[in-house]
Enzyme design. Structure first.
Site, PDB file in Angstrom:
ATOM      1  N   ILE A   1      18.766  31.837  43.694  1.00  0.00           N
ATOM      2  CA  ILE A   1      19.388  30.539  44.011  1.00  0.00           C
ATOM      3  C   ILE A   1      18.284  29.467  44.028  1.00  0.00           C
ATOM      4  O   ILE A   1      17.215  29.691  44.598  1.00  0.00           O
ATOM      5  CB  ILE A   1      20.142  30.597  45.356  1.00  0.00           C
ATOM      6  CG1 ILE A   1      21.231  31.683  45.290  1.00  0.00           C
ATOM      7  CG2 ILE A   1      20.736  29.239  45.714  1.00  0.00           C
ATOM      8  CD1 ILE A   1      22.019  31.886  46.565  1.00  0.00           C
TER       9      ILE A   1
ATOM     10  N   GLU B   1      17.284  35.198  48.790  1.00  0.00           N
ATOM     11  CA  GLU B   1      18.264  34.517  47.930  1.00  0.00           C
ATOM     12  C   GLU B   1      18.158  35.044  46.510  1.00  0.00           C
ATOM     13  O   GLU B   1      18.390  34.338  45.549  1.00  0.00           O
ATOM     14  CB  GLU B   1      18.123  32.983  47.958  1.00  0.00           C
ATOM     15  CG  GLU B   1      16.824  32.345  48.361  1.00  0.00           C
ATOM     16  CD  GLU B   1      15.589  32.744  47.556  1.00  0.00           C
ATOM     17  OE1 GLU B   1      15.092  33.850  47.833  1.00  0.00           O
ATOM     18  OE2 GLU B   1      15.121  31.967  46.714  1.00  0.00           O
TER      19      GLU B   1
ATOM     20  N   ASN C   1      18.580  25.447  53.344  1.00  0.00           N
ATOM     21  CA  ASN C   1      18.332  25.836  54.737  1.00  0.00           C
ATOM     22  C   ASN C   1      17.882  24.635  55.564  1.00  0.00           C
ATOM     23  O   ASN C   1      18.332  24.451  56.706  1.00  0.00           O
ATOM     24  CB  ASN C   1      17.240  26.912  54.804  1.00  0.00           C
ATOM     25  CG  ASN C   1      17.818  28.312  54.756  1.00  0.00           C
ATOM     26  OD1 ASN C   1      18.957  28.527  55.140  1.00  0.00           O
ATOM     27  ND2 ASN C   1      17.035  29.252  54.269  1.00  0.00           N
TER      28      ASN C   1
ATOM     29  N   ASP D   1      23.174  30.930  55.297  1.00  0.00           N
ATOM     30  CA  ASP D   1      23.851  32.250  55.274  1.00  0.00           C
ATOM     31  C   ASP D   1      25.259  32.123  54.697  1.00  0.00           C
ATOM     32  O   ASP D   1      25.710  32.976  53.926  1.00  0.00           O
ATOM     33  CB  ASP D   1      23.957  32.819  56.700  1.00  0.00           C
ATOM     34  CG  ASP D   1      22.640  33.415  57.164  1.00  0.00           C
ATOM     35  OD1 ASP D   1      21.681  33.395  56.369  1.00  0.00           O
ATOM     36  OD2 ASP D   1      22.581  33.903  58.306  1.00  0.00           O
TER      37      ASP D   1
END
Ligand SMILES: Nc1nc2c(ncn2[C@@H]2O[C@H](COP(=O)(O)OP(=O)(O)OP(=O)(O)O)[C@@H](O)[C@H]2O)c(=O)[nH]1
Length: 324
Positions: A197, A239, A204, A213
């Site tokens: 990703i 990720e 985040n 998450d």
């Protein structure tokens, strides 16, 4: 020479059996939780207790004097007593007869429609009579089943990524190894996608770890929905994900990778009711099995390099490993 000593313990001689021993034994047979039946050489039940009769869904009085095969047929026809899973009873019966050898002692397990299990012991006596005894092992079977369920649950826990529900790195290692060995052995195609990703640190930072998450969960769900049953999606790092594509060449793998990239780029990710319409993109590297490959790591290294190529190329893109 060493002396050996032998201690002889004298036990009192048994008293002669009581005159009513027979009735005591018959009563004992009736009250035991286990089943007991006696069959003569014509295969007719000449004596049994109620537990034995319940195997056929009849009373003790109904069982005595009837052939065991008729009792089994009755159980099958009326769907009572012993579990008989067949559409062809006569064939089933002849299979059962072939299992009951002439050996002095045969043992087998049998289950009843009411959930009970018996461990059966069949003893062929010299007289031609047969004694069949069954010990109730229902509790043992239940404990065995719970243990198997628990084992399966643990197995799935150790192989599943707890956040996203997809395969974890441990499971990926096993699956990838298996698929690679199979593809090499049967000369089949195999492809691997490595997906990362983009700018996940920024996600985040903007939406907190919980928000991140939530994005990971949605990402895993979108990918799972796009894949076939035989493909496997794994989360191998924070990720970073992989997709193993059995029986897929590089052309097919590129189509799937592009489909994943496009769906992710178009999807409106959300973390909370207010934080919606979040854009997420992925960089994907694709590799396929080539003649020189020996282990899955060969494919992984190429796909991983291609994924970093996609990052360098500006992200939100798919790159096929070089020389493929
Ligand atoms: N929310 C969440 N974040 C995670 C998890 N595992 C790893 N991360 C975060 O993922 C981020 C990965 O950041 P980087 O490796 O710098 O890469 P990136 O920001 O995605 O940038 P590029 O990969 O270069 O596009 C880090 O901030 C990790 O803390 C997780 O389970 N949940």
């Amino acid at each position: 020479m060493a002396k050996t000593y032998c201690h002889i313990v004298e036990y009192p001689m048994p008293k002669s059996p009581p005159a009513n021993l027979e009735s005591i034994l018959l009563e004992a047979i009736d009250v035991t939780p286990n089943c007991l039946g006696v069959i003569n050489s014509d295969k007719e039940v000449i004596y049994c207790n109620q537990h034995y009769a319940s195997i056929f869904g009849v009373t003790r009085e109904q069982a005595i004097g009837r052939k065991a095969s008729d009792l089994l047929r009755h159980a099958w026809e009326t769907k009572q007593g012993v579990v008989i899973n067949t559409n062809d009873f006569e064939q089933w019966l002849s299979n059962v007869h072939s299992l009951h050898t002439e050996k002095a002692l045969n043992q087998y397990e049998t289950d009843l429609l009411d959930g009970r299990w018996f461990k059966m012991t069949r003893i062929n006596l010299d007289s031609g009579n047969i004694i069949i005894m069954g010990v109730d092992i229902t509790l043992l079977k239940q404990a065995q089943k719970s243990l198997e369920d628990a084992h399966q649950h643990i197995e799935s826990l150790v192989n599943t990524d707890q956040l996203t529900g997809v395969h974890n790195r441990r499971s990926y290692n096993q699956l990838a190894k298996q698929e690679c060995a199979r593809a090499i052995r049967f000369n089949q195609q195999l492809s691997l996608l490595v997906i990362d990703i983009d700018y996940f640190k920024v996600i985040n930072d903007n939406f907190g770890h919980e928000g991140g998450d939530s994005i990971l969960k949605q990402f895993a769900q979108i990918c799972s929905d796009l894949l076939r049953q035989s493909d496997s999606l794994s989360r191998i790092g924070g990720e970073e994900f992989t997709i193993i594509l059995p029986m897929t060449d590089s052309e097919g793998a590129m189509i799937i990778a592009e489909r994943v990239r496009e769906h992710i780029a178009k999807y409106s990710f959300h973390t909370t009711k207010t934080n919606n319409n979040i854009n997420v993109t992925v960089s994907i590297g694709v590799s396929s099995l080539t003649a020189g490959d020996k282990v899955i790591q060969d494919l992984f290294s190429r796909a991983d390099m291609a994924m970093y190529g996609a990052k360098r190329g500006g992200r939100n893109q798919v790159q096929l490993a070089q020389d493929e």
